[in-house]
Design a protein around this motif. Structure first.
Motif, mmCIF file in Angstrom:
data_model
loop_
_atom_site.group_PDB
_atom_site.id
_atom_site.type_symbol
_atom_site.label_atom_id
_atom_site.label_comp_id
_atom_site.label_asym_id
_atom_site.label_seq_id
_atom_site.Cartn_x
_atom_site.Cartn_y
_atom_site.Cartn_z
ATOM 1 N N PRO A 37 46.097 -2.467 16.050
ATOM 2 C CA PRO A 37 47.454 -2.178 15.237
ATOM 3 C C PRO A 37 47.157 -1.009 13.907
ATOM 4 C CG PRO A 37 47.294 -4.592 15.432
ATOM 5 C CD PRO A 37 45.905 -3.599 16.263
ATOM 6 N N GLY A 38 47.863 -0.180 13.634
ATOM 7 C CA GLY A 38 47.750 0.603 12.490
ATOM 8 C C GLY A 38 48.043 1.986 13.064
ATOM 9 N N GLU A 39 47.863 2.989 11.966
ATOM 10 C CA GLU A 39 48.024 4.302 12.431
ATOM 11 C C GLU A 39 46.945 5.090 13.022
ATOM 12 O OE1 GLU A 39 48.691 7.844 9.175
ATOM 13 O OE2 GLU A 39 50.035 6.101 8.875
ATOM 14 N N ARG A 40 47.318 5.867 13.841
ATOM 15 C CA ARG A 40 46.444 6.558 14.932
ATOM 16 C C ARG A 40 46.686 8.050 15.105
ATOM 17 N NH1 ARG A 40 43.572 3.140 13.990
ATOM 18 N NH2 ARG A 40 43.704 0.995 14.527
ATOM 19 N N ALA A 41 45.624 8.772 15.059
ATOM 20 C CA ALA A 41 45.488 10.234 15.297
ATOM 21 C C ALA A 41 45.825 10.592 16.958
ATOM 22 C CB ALA A 41 44.498 10.789 14.690
ATOM 23 N N LEU A 42 46.720 11.052 17.272
ATOM 24 C CA LEU A 42 46.993 11.367 18.767
ATOM 25 C C LEU A 42 47.066 13.110 19.026
ATOM 26 C CD1 LEU A 42 47.624 10.276 21.608
ATOM 27 C CD2 LEU A 42 50.047 10.475 20.710
ATOM 28 N N LYS A 43 46.305 13.437 20.179
ATOM 29 C CA LYS A 43 46.051 14.797 20.276
ATOM 30 C C LYS A 43 46.106 14.880 21.900
ATOM 31 C CE LYS A 43 43.563 18.086 18.282
ATOM 32 N NZ LYS A 43 42.261 18.774 17.905
ATOM 33 N N VAL A 44 47.086 15.789 22.277
ATOM 34 C CA VAL A 44 47.217 16.226 23.744
ATOM 35 C C VAL A 44 46.630 17.614 23.763
ATOM 36 C CG1 VAL A 44 48.660 16.015 25.710
ATOM 37 C CG2 VAL A 44 49.028 14.460 23.978
ATOM 38 N N MET A 45 45.837 17.731 24.818
ATOM 39 C CA MET A 45 45.108 19.187 24.870
ATOM 40 C C MET A 45 45.481 19.354 26.502
ATOM 41 S SD MET A 45 42.061 19.209 22.517
ATOM 42 C CE MET A 45 41.668 20.850 22.613
ATOM 43 N N ARG A 46 45.477 20.825 26.709
ATOM 44 C CA ARG A 46 45.404 21.250 27.957
ATOM 45 C C ARG A 46 44.612 22.647 28.060
ATOM 46 N NH1 ARG A 46 50.505 23.738 31.214
ATOM 47 N NH2 ARG A 46 49.171 24.906 32.975
ATOM 48 N N PRO A 47 43.733 22.863 28.980
ATOM 49 C CA PRO A 47 43.096 24.018 29.233
ATOM 50 C C PRO A 47 44.096 25.424 29.031
ATOM 51 C CG PRO A 47 42.407 22.705 30.778
ATOM 52 C CD PRO A 47 43.544 22.027 30.290
ATOM 53 N N GLY A 48 43.766 26.268 28.213
ATOM 54 C CA GLY A 48 44.552 27.502 28.280
ATOM 55 C C GLY A 48 45.836 27.350 27.177
ATOM 56 N N PHE A 49 45.798 26.234 26.373
ATOM 57 C CA PHE A 49 46.837 26.221 25.394
ATOM 58 C C PHE A 49 46.235 25.552 24.252
ATOM 59 C CE2 PHE A 49 49.395 25.526 28.935
ATOM 60 C CZ PHE A 49 50.402 25.924 28.681
ATOM 61 N N ARG A 50 46.835 26.268 23.111
ATOM 62 C CA ARG A 50 46.143 25.698 21.631
ATOM 63 C C ARG A 50 46.731 24.320 21.486
ATOM 64 N NH1 ARG A 50 47.527 30.985 17.982
ATOM 65 N NH2 ARG A 50 46.172 32.480 19.149
ATOM 66 N N SER A 51 45.782 23.651 20.602
ATOM 67 C CA SER A 51 46.030 22.376 20.135
ATOM 68 C C SER A 51 47.123 22.504 18.849
ATOM 69 C CB SER A 51 44.764 21.386 19.995
ATOM 70 O OG SER A 51 44.061 22.067 18.885
#
Length: 144
Positions: free
Chosen positions: A130-144
Motif C-alpha cells: 500500500p502507498g504511492e507508486r510510480a507507474l510507467k508504461v513504455m513501448r518500443p518506438g514511443f517516448r515515455s
C-alpha cells in the motif's frame, strides 16, 4: 467460581503477585501497535477487544498467541509458560500487499513500477505494498 477483588490505587502489585502464584505473565507488544490478541483461538479482553500492548496472565502450559491487525498479515507465536514466570515478546507485523493491475492494450508494452520492470503485454498484475507508486508504461518506438 472466581473470587471478588477490590481494586484500589497502589494495590496493582499485590494483585499481580496473587495472579503469578498460579499463572505466568506474558507481556505482548506489536509493531505497529493495536493488534487484537487471541490465546488458543479465544479473543482476549472483556469483550474480545484486547489490543497490544497488553499483559496476559496465562495458565501454565503451552499456548498459541495470535495477533490480528487490519491490512497486516496475521502472526502466531507459541509460548510455554510456568506459574510465576514473566515473559515478553515484540512481534513485527508485515503489511499485506495489494494487487496492481495494468491494462495496456498493446502486446509490446513494458510496465515499470517504482523504476523496476514488472512485466509486459496487454495485462500485467503485480503485488504492491500500500502507498504511492510510480507507474510507467513504455513501448518500443514511443517516448515515455
Amino acid at each position: 467460581m472466581g473470587q471478588a477483588a477490590t481494586v484500589a490505587l497502589g494495590r496493582v502489585a499485590f494483585h499481580e503477585k496473587i495472579l503469578l502464584e498460579k499463572k505466568g505473565l506474558f507481556k505482548v507488544r506489536t509493531r505497529p501497535g493495536g493488534a487484537r490478541v487471541f490465546v488458543d483461538d479465544v479473543p482476549q479482553g472483556m469483550e474480545g477487544d484486547m489490543r497490544t500492548p497488553c499483559k496476559l496472565y496465562l495458565t501454565p502450559g503451552t499456548h498459541e498467541i495470535r495477533y490480528v491487525l487490519s491490512d497486516f498479515d496475521e502472526v502466531s507465536t507459541t509460548v510455554r509458560i510456568e506459574a510465576g514466570q514473566r515473559e515478553g515478546v515484540l512481534v513485527t507485523l508485515a503489511k499485506v500487499p495489494g494487487k496492481l493491475r495494468v491494462l495496456t492494450q498493446d502486446q509490446r508494452a513494458s510496465v515499470f513500477v517504482d523504476s523496476s520492470r514488472v512485466g509486459g503485454g496487454e495485462e500485467v498484475v503485480v503485488d504492491a505494498l500500500p502507498g504511492e507508486r510510480a507507474l510507467k508504461v513504455m513501448r518500443p518506438g514511443f517516448r515515455s
